[in-house]
Write an enzyme that holds these catalytic residues in place. Structure first.
Site, PDB file in Angstrom:
ATOM      1  N   GLY A 137     -24.418   2.096   4.497  1.00 25.03           N
ATOM      2  CA  GLY A 137     -23.566   3.137   3.580  1.00 25.03           C
ATOM      3  C   GLY A 137     -24.256   2.724   2.085  1.00 25.03           C
TER       4      GLY A 137
ATOM      5  CE  LYS B  35      -4.758   0.437   1.149  1.00 23.66           C
ATOM      6  NZ  LYS B  35      -5.524  -0.146   0.132  1.00 23.66           N
TER       7      LYS B  35
ATOM      8  N   GLY C 234     -22.889   4.199  -0.627  1.00 21.82           N
ATOM      9  CA  GLY C 234     -22.019   4.581  -1.582  1.00 21.82           C
ATOM     10  C   GLY C 234     -22.025   3.926  -2.971  1.00 21.82           C
ATOM     11  CG  HIS C 235     -18.602   4.894  -5.167  1.00 23.49           C
ATOM     12  ND1 HIS C 235     -18.061   6.094  -4.419  1.00 23.49           N
ATOM     13  CD2 HIS C 235     -18.928   5.307  -6.550  1.00 23.49           C
ATOM     14  CE1 HIS C 235     -18.081   7.038  -5.271  1.00 23.49           C
ATOM     15  NE2 HIS C 235     -18.095   6.945  -6.646  1.00 23.49           N
ATOM     16  CB  VAL C 236     -19.397  -0.575  -2.731  1.00 19.22           C
ATOM     17  CG1 VAL C 236     -19.425  -2.958  -2.153  1.00 19.22           C
ATOM     18  CG2 VAL C 236     -18.148  -0.816  -2.797  1.00 19.22           C
TER      19      VAL C 236
HETATM   20  P1  NAD Z   1     -18.519   5.284  -0.971  1.00 22.00           P
HETATM   21  O1  NAD Z   1     -18.071   6.567   0.122  1.00 22.00           O
HETATM   22  O2  NAD Z   1     -19.076   5.118  -2.062  1.00 22.00           O
HETATM   23  O3  NAD Z   1     -19.425   4.847  -0.071  1.00 22.00           O
HETATM   24  C1  NAD Z   1     -19.558   5.369   1.560  1.00 22.00           C
HETATM   25  C2  NAD Z   1     -21.120   5.240   1.332  1.00 22.00           C
HETATM   26  O4  NAD Z   1     -21.295   5.274   3.559  1.00 22.00           O
HETATM   27  C3  NAD Z   1     -21.053   7.395   1.527  1.00 22.00           C
HETATM   28  O5  NAD Z   1     -22.190   7.384   0.957  1.00 22.00           O
HETATM   29  C4  NAD Z   1     -21.489   7.523   2.486  1.00 22.00           C
HETATM   30  O6  NAD Z   1     -22.109   8.898   3.157  1.00 22.00           O
HETATM   31  C5  NAD Z   1     -21.755   6.855   3.779  1.00 22.00           C
HETATM   32  N1  NAD Z   1     -21.028   7.216   5.117  1.00 22.00           N
HETATM   33  C6  NAD Z   1     -20.243   7.191   5.567  1.00 22.00           C
HETATM   34  N2  NAD Z   1     -20.768   7.404   6.839  1.00 22.00           N
HETATM   35  C7  NAD Z   1     -21.693   7.326   7.705  1.00 22.00           C
HETATM   36  C8  NAD Z   1     -21.959   7.282   9.099  1.00 22.00           C
HETATM   37  N3  NAD Z   1     -21.458   7.184   9.678  1.00 22.00           N
HETATM   38  N4  NAD Z   1     -23.148   6.217   8.596  1.00 22.00           N
HETATM   39  C9  NAD Z   1     -24.234   6.073   7.754  1.00 22.00           C
HETATM   40  N5  NAD Z   1     -23.266   6.148   6.057  1.00 22.00           N
HETATM   41  C10 NAD Z   1     -21.640   6.917   6.385  1.00 22.00           C
HETATM   42  O7  NAD Z   1     -17.532   3.690  -0.254  1.00 22.00           O
HETATM   43  P2  NAD Z   1     -17.251   2.367  -0.928  1.00 22.00           P
HETATM   44  O8  NAD Z   1     -16.738   2.477  -2.589  1.00 22.00           O
HETATM   45  O9  NAD Z   1     -18.696   2.464  -1.543  1.00 22.00           O
HETATM   46  O10 NAD Z   1     -16.657   1.742  -0.360  1.00 22.00           O
HETATM   47  C11 NAD Z   1     -17.426   1.441   1.070  1.00 22.00           C
HETATM   48  C12 NAD Z   1     -16.399   0.414   1.713  1.00 22.00           C
HETATM   49  O11 NAD Z   1     -16.508  -0.058   0.869  1.00 22.00           O
HETATM   50  C13 NAD Z   1     -15.265   1.504   2.532  1.00 22.00           C
HETATM   51  O12 NAD Z   1     -15.184   0.604   3.849  1.00 22.00           O
HETATM   52  C14 NAD Z   1     -14.122   0.599   1.486  1.00 22.00           C
HETATM   53  O13 NAD Z   1     -13.033   0.601   1.958  1.00 22.00           O
HETATM   54  C15 NAD Z   1     -14.851  -1.204   1.241  1.00 22.00           C
HETATM   55  N6  NAD Z   1     -14.504  -1.218  -0.145  1.00 22.00           N
HETATM   56  C16 NAD Z   1     -14.917  -0.664  -1.450  1.00 22.00           C
HETATM   57  C17 NAD Z   1     -14.610  -1.200  -2.052  1.00 22.00           C
HETATM   58  C18 NAD Z   1     -14.534  -0.972  -3.682  1.00 22.00           C
HETATM   59  O14 NAD Z   1     -14.536  -0.764  -4.714  1.00 22.00           O
HETATM   60  N7  NAD Z   1     -15.276   0.835  -4.251  1.00 22.00           N
HETATM   61  C19 NAD Z   1     -13.864  -2.686  -2.448  1.00 22.00           C
HETATM   62  C20 NAD Z   1     -13.368  -2.995  -1.158  1.00 22.00           C
HETATM   63  C21 NAD Z   1     -13.850  -2.268   0.190  1.00 22.00           C
END
Ligand code: NAD
Length: 367
Positions: free
Chosen positions: A179, A79, A181-183
């Site tokens: 959450g 990383k 978000g993206h995932v």
């Molecule tokens: P993202 O930032 O798009 O989504 C995260 C969401 O969580 C956002 O909508 C945010 O507003 C919300 N959030 C933040 N704090 C919060 C809280 N206290 N209560 C409720 N909601 C809250 O991120 P992402 O890419 O969707 O990733 C989500 C998680 O998955 C992260 O932990 C990331 O490390 C993990 N992850 C993502 C991927 C990927 O492909 N994007 C791969 C492996 C792991």
């Protein structure tokens, strides 16, 4: 002091990168390369101190070793972090300077996107090194990994449902998703396609509205999510939400989500087990993103990526079997599975010294 920290964490190599002209202060941490070159994202964050940056990069790179090992990938764990404000300090020079440091490692470390970094930043890194993944699709990259991570999470979920309830009928069960978000949003869509009852929460009210109005979910408060009477808790936001404060509140039977570092401490795995809650280890469940970018090395192929995601079902099933066989928590079982593969396969390959750098096929660079 730093040497002590590195020695304790068991890293192979930690590289401090400094380029005053570009304003670059970065650290690349290579935890373990026994299975292959260390692949892991670049994070840009305004750390409060150098120690905080070191701790973050060491913890994250170690996690990547386990994630790749359990996913069955021929990759090690690494990383990188750039110490700076992503909203203020980004420049072409910064990322090209970083790219030159990555290149100097001869393929032992391959970078990708993480928090604070987007695909445009990676364009600059790609000008200086080919040891970068998550680049734009026009260069043969794999694009946004989130839909793959969500699909992989579904595979992990099916394996968990099977062990906990004896069937994989996603639509039969209810879900509390933290959450959107993206995932999280992609995951919600998949759950709803199966007709499941889905409760959602997010600090972003617009995202909650989308989940409710477009996907038929039910909104609950930020803290209320831990008390929802649902079968599955799916953390898809932050780490550490499964902790001694929340666990006694859970009525869930399964925890399976995409967030990294869901358990606040190692002891939480035992607490969950005592309450009869099946925990699907996060790094095994959310490996879809890593699997997806890993395919860029051999030439990206979407069809192959989808097939690869399905192996997450098998990986989770194996973790649950090890837990049962050895009488350990599922978190411990995942660690055993990773360690076993690293030592048995790694013994014949270790370490990856970059004398046979990975060849990136089917990729175009502008540099
Ligand atoms: P993202 O930032 O798009 O989504 C995260 C969401 O969580 C956002 O909508 C945010 O507003 C919300 N959030 C933040 N704090 C919060 C809280 N206290 N209560 C409720 N909601 C809250 O991120 P992402 O890419 O969707 O990733 C989500 C998680 O998955 C992260 O932990 C990331 O490390 C993990 N992850 C993502 C991927 C990927 O492909 N994007 C791969 C492996 C792991």
């Amino acid at each position: 002091m730093i040497f002590d920290t590195i020695a304790r964490s068991g890293h192979e190599e930690v590289v401090y990168c400094h380029n005053p002209d570009a304003g670059l202060r970065a650290i690349i941490a290579i935890h373990n390369t026994w299975l292959g070159p260390a692949l892991g994202g670049l994070r840009m964050w305004n750390y409060r101190s150098e120690q905080e940056a070191v701790d973050d990069v060491l913890r994250l790179s170690k996690g990547m070793t386990y994630k790749a090992a359990v996913a069955g990938l021929n990759l090690g764990g690494g990383k990188a972090v750039i110490w700076g404000d992503p909203g203020r300090d980004k420049s072409e020079a910064l990322f090209r300077a970083f790219g030159r440091f990555v290149n100097s490692l001869g393929g032992r470390y391959i970078t990708a996107e993480d928090v604070g970094i987007d695909v445009n930043d990676m364009e600059y890194v790609l000008m200086e090194t080919e040891y970068v993944t998550g680049v734009h699709q026009v260069h043969g990259g794999s694009g946004d990994p989130s839909p793959f991570t969500a699909y992989g999470t579904m595979q992990g979920l099916m394996a968990a449902l099977n062990v906990r309830f004896g069937d994989e009928e996603i639509g039969k069960y209810s879900y509390a998703v933290q959450g959107c978000g993206h995932v999280g949003m992609e995951f919600i869509k998949l759950l709803r396609q199966h007709g499941a009852k889905v409760y959602v929460t997010d600090i972003n009210q617009a995202a909650v509205r989308t989940a409710v109005e477009e996907h038929g979910c039910e909104a609950v408060g930020l803290d209320e999510i831990y008390d929802v009477d649902a079968d599955v808790y799916a953390p898809c936001a932050l780490g550490g939400t499964v902790n001694p404060g929340t666990i006694p509140r859970f009525r869930f039977k399964v925890i399976c989500g995409a967030a990294n570092n869901q358990l606040a401490t190692d002891d939480c795995a035992k607490l969950l087990e005592q309450r009869g809650i099946l925990y699907a280890p996060d790094y095994a469940v959310n490996a879809g993103g890593l699997m997806n970018v890993s395919l860029e090395i051999e030439g990206y192929n979407r069809e192959r990526a989808m097939r690869m995601m399905r192996t997450i079902y098998y990986n989770l099933s194996k973790i649950f079997q090890i837990a049962k066989r050895d009488g350990v928590t599922t978190a411990e079982a995942a660690e055993r599975m990773a360690q076993e593969r690293i030592t048995t396969i790694g013994r014949i390959r270790k370490p990856f010294m970059g004398n046979q750098p990975p060849r990136f096929l089917g990729r175009l660079r502008n540099g």
